[in-house]
Design a protein around this motif. Structure first.
Motif, short mmCIF file in Angstrom:
data_model
loop_
_atom_site.label_atom_id
_atom_site.label_comp_id
_atom_site.label_asym_id
_atom_site.label_seq_id
_atom_site.Cartn_x
_atom_site.Cartn_y
_atom_site.Cartn_z
N PRO A 91 0.82 -1.22 0.00
CA PRO A 91 0.00 0.00 0.00
C PRO A 91 0.86 1.28 0.00
O PRO A 91 1.93 1.32 0.61
CB PRO A 91 -0.81 -0.09 1.30
N VAL A 92 0.38 2.27 -0.71
CA VAL A 92 1.02 3.59 -0.73
C VAL A 92 0.12 4.53 0.06
O VAL A 92 -0.97 4.88 -0.39
CB VAL A 92 1.22 4.10 -2.18
N TRP A 93 0.58 4.89 1.25
CA TRP A 93 -0.24 5.68 2.17
C TRP A 93 -0.11 7.17 1.88
O TRP A 93 0.89 7.62 1.33
CB TRP A 93 0.17 5.38 3.61
N PRO A 94 -1.11 7.94 2.27
CA PRO A 94 -1.00 9.40 2.09
C PRO A 94 0.21 9.95 2.85
O PRO A 94 0.68 9.34 3.83
CB PRO A 94 -2.29 9.93 2.73
N SER A 95 0.68 11.08 2.41
CA SER A 95 1.80 11.75 3.08
C SER A 95 1.33 12.61 4.23
O SER A 95 2.05 12.82 5.20
CB SER A 95 2.57 12.62 2.09
N VAL A 96 0.13 13.15 4.09
CA VAL A 96 -0.40 14.08 5.10
C VAL A 96 -1.92 14.09 5.03
O VAL A 96 -2.50 13.83 3.97
CB VAL A 96 0.18 15.51 4.90
N ILE A 97 -2.55 14.38 6.14
CA ILE A 97 -4.00 14.58 6.22
C ILE A 97 -4.21 16.05 6.54
O ILE A 97 -3.58 16.59 7.45
CB ILE A 97 -4.62 13.72 7.36
N HIS A 98 -5.09 16.72 5.80
CA HIS A 98 -5.35 18.15 6.02
C HIS A 98 -6.83 18.33 6.37
O HIS A 98 -7.69 17.92 5.61
CB HIS A 98 -5.02 18.93 4.76
N GLY A 99 -7.09 18.94 7.52
CA GLY A 99 -8.45 19.25 7.93
C GLY A 99 -8.73 20.72 7.73
O GLY A 99 -7.90 21.57 8.03
N HIS A 100 -9.87 21.02 7.19
CA HIS A 100 -10.25 22.39 6.87
C HIS A 100 -11.54 22.70 7.61
O HIS A 100 -12.57 22.12 7.30
CB HIS A 100 -10.46 22.47 5.35
N TYR A 101 -11.50 23.57 8.57
CA TYR A 101 -12.59 23.94 9.47
C TYR A 101 -12.62 22.95 10.64
O TYR A 101 -12.00 21.90 10.60
CB TYR A 101 -13.96 24.03 8.76
N ALA A 102 -13.32 23.28 11.69
CA ALA A 102 -13.25 22.54 12.95
C ALA A 102 -13.68 21.08 12.83
O ALA A 102 -12.98 20.18 13.32
CB ALA A 102 -14.09 23.24 14.01
N SER A 103 -14.81 20.80 12.21
CA SER A 103 -15.28 19.41 12.12
C SER A 103 -14.32 18.56 11.29
O SER A 103 -14.04 17.41 11.64
CB SER A 103 -16.70 19.33 11.58
N ALA A 146 -9.61 14.95 10.80
CA ALA A 146 -8.22 14.79 10.37
C ALA A 146 -7.34 14.31 11.52
O ALA A 146 -6.46 13.47 11.33
CB ALA A 146 -7.69 16.10 9.80
N ALA A 147 -7.58 14.84 12.71
CA ALA A 147 -6.79 14.42 13.87
C ALA A 147 -7.02 12.93 14.16
O ALA A 147 -6.07 12.20 14.46
CB ALA A 147 -7.15 15.27 15.09
N LEU A 148 -8.26 12.49 14.08
CA LEU A 148 -8.57 11.08 14.31
C LEU A 148 -7.94 10.19 13.23
O LEU A 148 -7.37 9.13 13.53
CB LEU A 148 -10.08 10.87 14.39
N LEU A 149 -8.03 10.62 11.97
CA LEU A 149 -7.41 9.87 10.88
C LEU A 149 -5.89 9.86 11.01
O LEU A 149 -5.25 8.83 10.80
CB LEU A 149 -7.82 10.45 9.52
N SER A 150 -5.34 10.99 11.36
CA SER A 150 -3.89 11.10 11.55
C SER A 150 -3.42 10.11 12.62
O SER A 150 -2.41 9.42 12.43
CB SER A 150 -3.54 12.53 11.95
N GLY A 151 -4.16 10.03 13.71
CA GLY A 151 -3.80 9.10 14.78
C GLY A 151 -3.95 7.65 14.34
O GLY A 151 -3.09 6.81 14.62
#
Length: 181
Positions: free
Chosen positions: A111-123, A128-133
């Motif tokens: 698998p080729v995983w994303p390099s970064v997760i970007h969240g835009h706005y609070a929700s 993004a924080a949950l996915l990042s973890g």
């Protein structure tokens, strides 16, 4: 929204970037344009672009619409909070599927995983924080006008109490999500 779409398009054409997915809510409401119900929408394809790495059918920028919350109606951002985990679960499934597909397509064999997760706005930030973890990936957060500042400004106006502001804007959920993000 235009800013986020343009950012996804620009990122997808950057060197070393294979694919950018803009994840959002799928809306199947009868009073909305049918395109909001489509699970995926190609924004820009980078297939065939001249680069050191051959691009495949999954390269480019996409809007990916994740079903979560009530399927048949639009919800304002203030009413999405109870459904964030459902979005995260759907987003995680999509990321796992695409990581495997891109790994196969690029011939890497894993698998080729994303390099970064970007969240835009609070929700999206808390999602993004949950996915990042869950994926052990770095994240970025764009918060815009922060909930603490909005709360302070509304309280200074004196037209609503803290409780009324929270009922209207779910401001405490927003502030907590921004702090966690």
């Amino acid at each position: 929204v235009k800013y986020v779409v343009e950012l996804a398009k620009a990122l997808s054409s950057s060197p070393g970037v294979y694919r950018v997915d803009l994840l959002t809510r799928q809306i199947l409401a009868p009073n909305f344009d049918r395109s909001y119900g489509e699970p995926a929408e190609l924004l820009v394809s980078t297939s065939g672009k001249n680069s050191k790495q051959e691009k495949g059918e999954n390269s480019g920028a996409y809007i990916i619409r994740i079903p979560f919350g009530p399927k048949d109606k639009y919800l304002a951002k203030e009413h999405l909070w109870p459904f964030i985990q459902e979005f995260v679960d759907g987003a995680l499934s999509h990321i796992v599927r695409m990581s495997k597909a891109i790994g196969e397509e690029t011939g890497r064999g894993h698998p080729v995983w994303p390099s970064v997760i970007h969240g835009h706005y609070a929700s999206a930030g808390i999602a993004a924080a949950l996915l990042s973890g869950a994926l052990n990936l770095p994240m970025a957060f764009t918060g815009h006008f922060l909930g603490k500042d909005k709360l302070e400004g509304l309280l200074k106006q004196g037209r609503q109490t803290r409780e009324q502001i929270n009922m209207t804007y779910k401001i405490m959920c927003r502030i907590e999500a921004e702090e966690q993000s």
